[in-house]
Design an enzyme around this catalytic site. Structure first.
Site, PDB file in Angstrom:
ATOM      1  N   ASP A  92      45.008  31.142  46.136  1.00  0.00           N
ATOM      2  CA  ASP A  92      44.604  32.519  46.455  1.00  0.00           C
ATOM      3  C   ASP A  92      44.384  32.710  47.948  1.00  0.00           C
ATOM      4  O   ASP A  92      44.751  33.735  48.512  1.00  0.00           O
ATOM      5  CB  ASP A  92      43.321  32.896  45.695  1.00  0.00           C
ATOM      6  CG  ASP A  92      43.563  32.999  44.195  1.00  0.00           C
ATOM      7  OD1 ASP A  92      44.754  33.035  43.787  1.00  0.00           O
ATOM      8  OD2 ASP A  92      42.581  33.035  43.433  1.00  0.00           O
ATOM      9  N   GLU A 100      33.439  42.588  29.514  1.00  0.00           N
ATOM     10  CA  GLU A 100      33.990  41.448  28.764  1.00  0.00           C
ATOM     11  C   GLU A 100      33.980  40.198  29.627  1.00  0.00           C
ATOM     12  O   GLU A 100      33.822  40.274  30.837  1.00  0.00           O
ATOM     13  CB  GLU A 100      35.453  41.747  28.361  1.00  0.00           C
ATOM     14  CG  GLU A 100      35.602  42.955  27.469  1.00  0.00           C
ATOM     15  CD  GLU A 100      37.072  43.295  27.202  1.00  0.00           C
ATOM     16  OE1 GLU A 100      37.967  42.563  27.672  1.00  0.00           O
ATOM     17  OE2 GLU A 100      37.306  44.308  26.522  1.00  0.00           O
ATOM     18  N   ILE A 140      45.053  43.006  36.655  1.00  0.00           N
ATOM     19  CA  ILE A 140      43.937  43.857  37.073  1.00  0.00           C
ATOM     20  C   ILE A 140      43.489  43.492  38.465  1.00  0.00           C
ATOM     21  O   ILE A 140      43.595  42.344  38.900  1.00  0.00           O
ATOM     22  CB  ILE A 140      42.722  43.810  36.117  1.00  0.00           C
ATOM     23  CG1 ILE A 140      42.642  42.487  35.375  1.00  0.00           C
ATOM     24  CG2 ILE A 140      42.760  44.971  35.157  1.00  0.00           C
ATOM     25  CD1 ILE A 140      41.500  42.437  34.386  1.00  0.00           C
ATOM     26  N   LYS A 180      35.651  47.533  31.961  1.00  0.00           N
ATOM     27  CA  LYS A 180      36.638  48.527  31.550  1.00  0.00           C
ATOM     28  C   LYS A 180      35.936  49.831  31.211  1.00  0.00           C
ATOM     29  O   LYS A 180      34.866  49.807  30.574  1.00  0.00           O
ATOM     30  CB  LYS A 180      37.410  48.031  30.317  1.00  0.00           C
ATOM     31  CG  LYS A 180      38.218  46.767  30.582  1.00  0.00           C
ATOM     32  CD  LYS A 180      38.806  46.152  29.324  1.00  0.00           C
ATOM     33  CE  LYS A 180      39.581  44.878  29.684  1.00  0.00           C
ATOM     34  NZ  LYS A 180      40.085  44.163  28.513  1.00  0.00           N
ATOM     35  N   LYS A 233      36.033  37.173  31.403  1.00  0.00           N
ATOM     36  CA  LYS A 233      37.397  36.949  31.869  1.00  0.00           C
ATOM     37  C   LYS A 233      37.752  35.509  31.508  1.00  0.00           C
ATOM     38  O   LYS A 233      37.314  34.558  32.159  1.00  0.00           O
ATOM     39  CB  LYS A 233      37.519  37.179  33.373  1.00  0.00           C
ATOM     40  CG  LYS A 233      38.958  37.111  33.855  1.00  0.00           C
ATOM     41  CD  LYS A 233      39.097  37.598  35.284  1.00  0.00           C
ATOM     42  CE  LYS A 233      40.542  37.700  35.734  1.00  0.00           C
ATOM     43  NZ  LYS A 233      41.353  36.519  35.489  1.00  0.00           N
ATOM     44  N   GLU A 279      43.957  36.532  25.207  1.00  0.00           N
ATOM     45  CA  GLU A 279      44.069  35.299  25.985  1.00  0.00           C
ATOM     46  C   GLU A 279      44.136  34.097  25.051  1.00  0.00           C
ATOM     47  O   GLU A 279      43.295  33.953  24.166  1.00  0.00           O
ATOM     48  CB  GLU A 279      42.835  35.184  26.890  1.00  0.00           C
ATOM     49  CG  GLU A 279      42.998  34.226  28.029  1.00  0.00           C
ATOM     50  CD  GLU A 279      43.589  34.879  29.280  1.00  0.00           C
ATOM     51  OE1 GLU A 279      44.094  36.029  29.196  1.00  0.00           O
ATOM     52  OE2 GLU A 279      43.539  34.233  30.341  1.00  0.00           O
ATOM     53  N   CYS A 297      27.431  -7.587  45.032  1.00  0.00           N
ATOM     54  CA  CYS A 297      26.559  -6.415  44.902  1.00  0.00           C
ATOM     55  C   CYS A 297      26.175  -5.893  46.284  1.00  0.00           C
ATOM     56  O   CYS A 297      25.695  -6.666  47.119  1.00  0.00           O
ATOM     57  CB  CYS A 297      25.308  -6.811  44.115  1.00  0.00           C
ATOM     58  SG  CYS A 297      24.047  -5.524  44.091  1.00  0.00           S
ATOM     59  N   ASP A 345      43.420  26.825  42.179  1.00  0.00           N
ATOM     60  CA  ASP A 345      43.751  28.250  42.254  1.00  0.00           C
ATOM     61  C   ASP A 345      43.135  28.904  43.482  1.00  0.00           C
ATOM     62  O   ASP A 345      43.746  29.752  44.131  1.00  0.00           O
ATOM     63  CB  ASP A 345      43.215  28.983  41.016  1.00  0.00           C
ATOM     64  CG  ASP A 345      43.941  28.538  39.756  1.00  0.00           C
ATOM     65  OD1 ASP A 345      44.795  27.636  39.867  1.00  0.00           O
ATOM     66  OD2 ASP A 345      43.646  29.089  38.686  1.00  0.00           O
ATOM     67  N   ALA A 346      41.872  28.494  43.772  1.00  0.00           N
ATOM     68  CA  ALA A 346      41.161  29.130  44.880  1.00  0.00           C
ATOM     69  C   ALA A 346      41.937  28.920  46.188  1.00  0.00           C
ATOM     70  O   ALA A 346      42.014  29.808  47.027  1.00  0.00           O
ATOM     71  CB  ALA A 346      39.760  28.550  44.993  1.00  0.00           C
TER      72      ALA A 346
HETATM   73  S1  IVH Z   1      42.597  43.093  30.585  1.00  0.00           S
HETATM   74  C1  IVH Z   1      45.511  46.224  31.711  1.00  0.00           C
HETATM   75  N1  IVH Z   1      40.630  41.548  29.783  1.00  0.00           N
HETATM   76  O1  IVH Z   1      43.105  38.227  33.446  1.00  0.00           O
HETATM   77  C2  IVH Z   1      44.496  45.154  31.714  1.00  0.00           C
HETATM   78  N2  IVH Z   1      42.383  40.558  31.048  1.00  0.00           N
HETATM   79  O2  IVH Z   1      45.106  40.158  35.539  1.00  0.00           O
HETATM   80  C3  IVH Z   1      45.053  43.879  31.257  1.00  0.00           C
HETATM   81  N3  IVH Z   1      42.116  38.126  31.353  1.00  0.00           N
HETATM   82  O3  IVH Z   1      46.102  37.251  33.208  1.00  0.00           O
HETATM   83  C4  IVH Z   1      44.138  42.727  31.307  1.00  0.00           C
HETATM   84  N4  IVH Z   1      40.238  37.939  30.248  1.00  0.00           N
HETATM   85  O4  IVH Z   1      45.178  37.299  30.874  1.00  0.00           O
HETATM   86  C5  IVH Z   1      41.795  41.611  30.466  1.00  0.00           C
HETATM   87  N5  IVH Z   1      38.825  40.309  28.967  1.00  0.00           N
HETATM   88  C6  IVH Z   1      39.990  40.376  29.638  1.00  0.00           C
HETATM   89  C7  IVH Z   1      40.587  39.242  30.216  1.00  0.00           C
HETATM   90  C8  IVH Z   1      41.788  39.383  30.923  1.00  0.00           C
HETATM   91  C9  IVH Z   1      41.167  37.293  30.924  1.00  0.00           C
HETATM   92  C10 IVH Z   1      43.280  37.727  32.168  1.00  0.00           C
HETATM   93  C11 IVH Z   1      44.578  38.248  31.700  1.00  0.00           C
HETATM   94  C12 IVH Z   1      45.381  38.403  32.959  1.00  0.00           C
HETATM   95  C13 IVH Z   1      44.345  38.530  34.014  1.00  0.00           C
HETATM   96  C14 IVH Z   1      44.279  39.954  34.510  1.00  0.00           C
END
Ligand code: IVH
Length: 700
Positions: free
Chosen positions: A46, A128, A92, A318, A130, A187, A436, A42-43
């Site tokens: 990105d 939270e 996000i 958040k 991720k 998730e 060896c 992924d990195a």
């Molecule tokens: S909130 C409106 N909270 O990260 C906000 N997303 O782009 C919606 N993800 O693919 C997302 N952990 O699946 C939120 N604690 C968390 C999350 C989370 C993982 C993922 C989500 C999305 C990406 C955000």
């Protein structure tokens, strides 16, 4: 050349570069979203994405409508029914800055948007994890799960209800106080242990020749594969988990769109309500104040990350107050009130510069990929084990390859896969060394085993300490005072290289070692001197020949009587020994076939090690050979089976009936007709004491 020519040329270069980037991104997005089989980490994706974004914003004229930068998220697989999200599933904004700055930048933005002065109190946030899985929207109507949908492009996703129903953690029915329409978002992910177990099962299936099976590169990829399985029976075999973190539609009317005020004032209270309704909510979720609270959470979770049972790729901040969230609103497709703060990636790309073979203490040969240094999972990685030849070939890692390296949790870094389209021409498959790399002895792999081993046992310096520890052991040469720590010191100081060197140690040298006083040094030299007088069984065991334990060593000594006979024995001859099968016979034969091992044995003999040698199957070992014994009645000292076993071990024959040829009848309590017959025939009758005498090797 005029200025406009210059620009024209630069712009042509730039648009070629952009087209190439788009092509690569399209290719990798397809592999990732549609095939669930990413080719690059992924990195790396990105980085390519950001490179294209930067080019396009510097040269807006080259932007195309089909550029990957113009689309959010994945594509909808046609195999599943399309679900239109009642409330869009947003993404996000991401802060990739390490340490504090990401959290501080977010808090500063929020305060500015809300018009808060420096004097006003800290903003309340929910912090939270991720989760590294895939976003899911779960729709409940009248308390029943009616639909589960992936995010897709944010507007529409795929209907994966059948597969999601197989996830035990997701409630199929809610308590009666749940609203008429509720969409819980969260998730779907796979725990690390479940992922390892799944891959192990997959490997077995592949080994069993099952077609179309593959292993997965990481838990997220395995989870995505399971969710988008067309056969929900297969999905059910792939253990998934779920965490709730957000809200979609909510209503107490059948239309399902939020109308009146929400039943909660804060995001945190909403999560508590989700929990009460039976949804898993990560217990790490925390209410914190201001930038300082966010920074602390970011740091605490970074420290806890490795020990979590699942992968995370960052934390999410958040704004807690839902009224403030509403005031902050959205920019394009991202809420202003949330941000993701990422950790360093756990998968990165690098190149294999060499494949070395390392020799372990027990002689195991391990191929290790030497990598161009790469920062992954928070550390710089330069080595990744390939475990053994089979594993190296299964992954088909070659020198020159570009590989994806993963370091998740406290697991040692590993090569997950090879980026095949970057393989240089003429890259040769790996094959294990025949000898060896440390001592040059033959490298061997036993049938049914995955590992190659060095057969140089005593000679190989990689195995030196292990060999010395074993040699000195109480049940081997029993050299009191020569413990593991002292062995380490003697080897590290270069004073002992082979077993025989032990017997040439000088008092002064030993006394110089850590924690050694004059007296303990004298004691050690005495113990060494004493150990020279030993038995052939002990000596054989102390050599540490693979598969030759104490019992086998004794049996070999008894069978051959002399060391030279054992060293010269063919595998067939070795097979004649009780308890020696083909694997053991081969191991003994290979050991003594190594000139180096023979030299060490000779050096030990030269140092004065000696033992009584006998003839093959020496009669001394079988004092009761030719003696027939009958057992009758109940013995006091031992059971009849045990007496039989012990007598036979000394060469006696234990018969069932008494005759003139019987040498002894051993009679316990309540002996019957056999005792009578012995008395009638004049056969000597023994009691427990007589039996003990017999077993001591004497004839009563
Ligand atoms: S909130 C409106 N909270 O990260 C906000 N997303 O782009 C919606 N993800 O693919 C997302 N952990 O699946 C939120 N604690 C968390 C999350 C989370 C993982 C993922 C989500 C999305 C990406 C955000």
């Amino acid at each position: 050349m005029s200025q406009s020519d210059l620009f024209g040329e630069a712009s042509a270069d730039v648009s070629v570069k952009a087209a190439q980037l788009r092509e690569r991104l399209h290719h990798h997005a397809h592999a990732y979203y549609t095939l669930d089989a990413p080719e690059i980490p992924d990195a790396e994706y990105d980085r390519l994405f950001r490179e294209l974004q930067a080019l396009e914003s510097a040269h807006p004229e080259i932007l195309t409508a089909d550029s990957p930068t113009q689309r959010v998220g994945g594509r909808v697989l046609e195999a599943f029914a399309v679900v239109h999200h009642a409330v869009p599933m947003l993404s996000i904004r991401t802060e990739t800055d390490t340490e504090a700055s990401g959290a501080e930048a977010f808090d500063a933005r929020i305060r500015k948007e809300l018009g808060l002065s420096a004097e006003e109190p800290a903003v309340d946030y929910v912090a939270e994890l991720k989760f590294d899985g895939l976003a899911m929207s779960l729709r409940y109507e009248n308390g029943l799960l009616v639909q589960a949908a992936t995010r897709g492009d944010g507007e529409s996703g795929e209907d994966v209800t059948a597969n999601i129903r197989t996830i035990g953690q997701i409630p199929l029915r809610l308590p009666p106080d749940a609203p008429q329409v509720l969409e819980v978002r969260g998730e779907v992910y796979m725990r690390r242990d479940d992922f390892e177990a799944l891959n192990e099962r997959q490997r077995q299936r592949i080994a069993a020749g099952m077609k179309g099976e593959k292993t997965f590169v990481n838990p997220r990829n395995a989870a995505a594969g399971a969710v988008r399985q067309l056969d929900s029976g297969i999905a059910a075999e792939r253990p998934l988990s779920f965490f709730a973190y957000g809200l979609g539609a909510l209503s107490d009317s059948a239309e399902g769109l939020t109308t009146g005020p929400l039943p909660w004032h804060t995001h945190f209270d909403m999560l508590q309500q989700f929990k009460a309704w039976g949804f898993p909510v990560a217990h790490q979720t925390a209410c914190v104040q201001g930038a300082a609270g966010l920074v602390a959470f970011h740091q605490n979770m970074a420290a806890a990350r490795d020990a979590l049972p699942f992968d995370i790729d960052g934390v999410v901040y958040k704004v807690n107050d839902l009224a403030l969230q509403a005031r902050l609103g959205f920019v394009t497709r991202e809420p202003r009130w949330a941000v993701a703060h990422k950790y360093p990636a756990q998968e990165e790309m690098t190149t294999v510069q060499a494949i070395d073979v390392q020799v372990g203490r027990t002689g195991k040969l391990t191929p290790v990929a030497k990598l161009a240094p790469v920062f992954v999972g928070g550390v710089t990685v330069t080595n990744a084990t390939l475990h053994n030849e089979l594993e190296a070939r299964r992954k088909d890692v070659r020198v020159g390859d570009t590989v994806i390296v993963r370091r998740a949790g406290d697991v040692i870094p590993e090569v997950v896969s090879v980026v095949l389209d970057r393989r240089p021409a003429h890259a040769a498959p790996f094959s294990m060394l025949t000898h060896c790399p440390v001592c040059g002895s033959l490298a061997e792999r036993e049938e049914g085993e995955a590992d190659h081993r060095c057969s140089g046992g005593l000679f190989c310096s990689a195995q030196r300490k292990q060999a010395l520890w074993h040699f000195a052991h109480r049940r081997a040469m029993d050299i009191e005072g020569l413990g593991d720590k002292l062995v380490d010191q003697l080897v590290d100081a270069g004073m002992v290289n082979t077993l025989a060197d032990l017997y040439h140690l000088k008092l002064d040298d030993v006394a110089k070692m850590d924690r050694m006083a004059e007296k303990s040094a004298v004691n050690l030299l005495q113990a060494l001197a004493q150990s020279k007088q030993t038995t052939l069984g002990r000596f054989l065991f102390s050599l540490g020949i693979r598969h030759v334990g104490e019992a086998t060593a004794k049996e070999l000594a008894r069978h051959f009587g002399q060391l030279d006979a054992i060293m010269a024995a063919s595998e067939d001859a070795l097979l004649q020994v009780a308890d020696v099968g083909p694997v053991v016979a081969h191991s003994i034969h290979t050991f003594f076939a190594q000139p180096h091992n023979r030299e060490v044995v000779q050096a030990l003999r030269d140092a004065g090690l000696n033992w009584p040698e006998g003839d093959a199957l020496a009669p001394i070992a079988m004092p009761l050979a030719g003696v027939t014994v009958v057992l009758t009645g109940t013995l006091q000292s031992m059971g009849r089976d045990e007496a039989k076993e012990q007598l036979e071990a000394l060469g006696a024959k234990v018969a069932g009936s008494v005759s003139k040829k019987t040498h002894y009848v051993v009679a316990g309590a309540e002996a019957g007709s056999k005792l009578d017959k012995a008395l009638a025939l004049g056969v000597p009758v023994l009691d427990d004491a007589g039996l003990a005498l017999l077993l001591s090797g004497e004839k009563p």
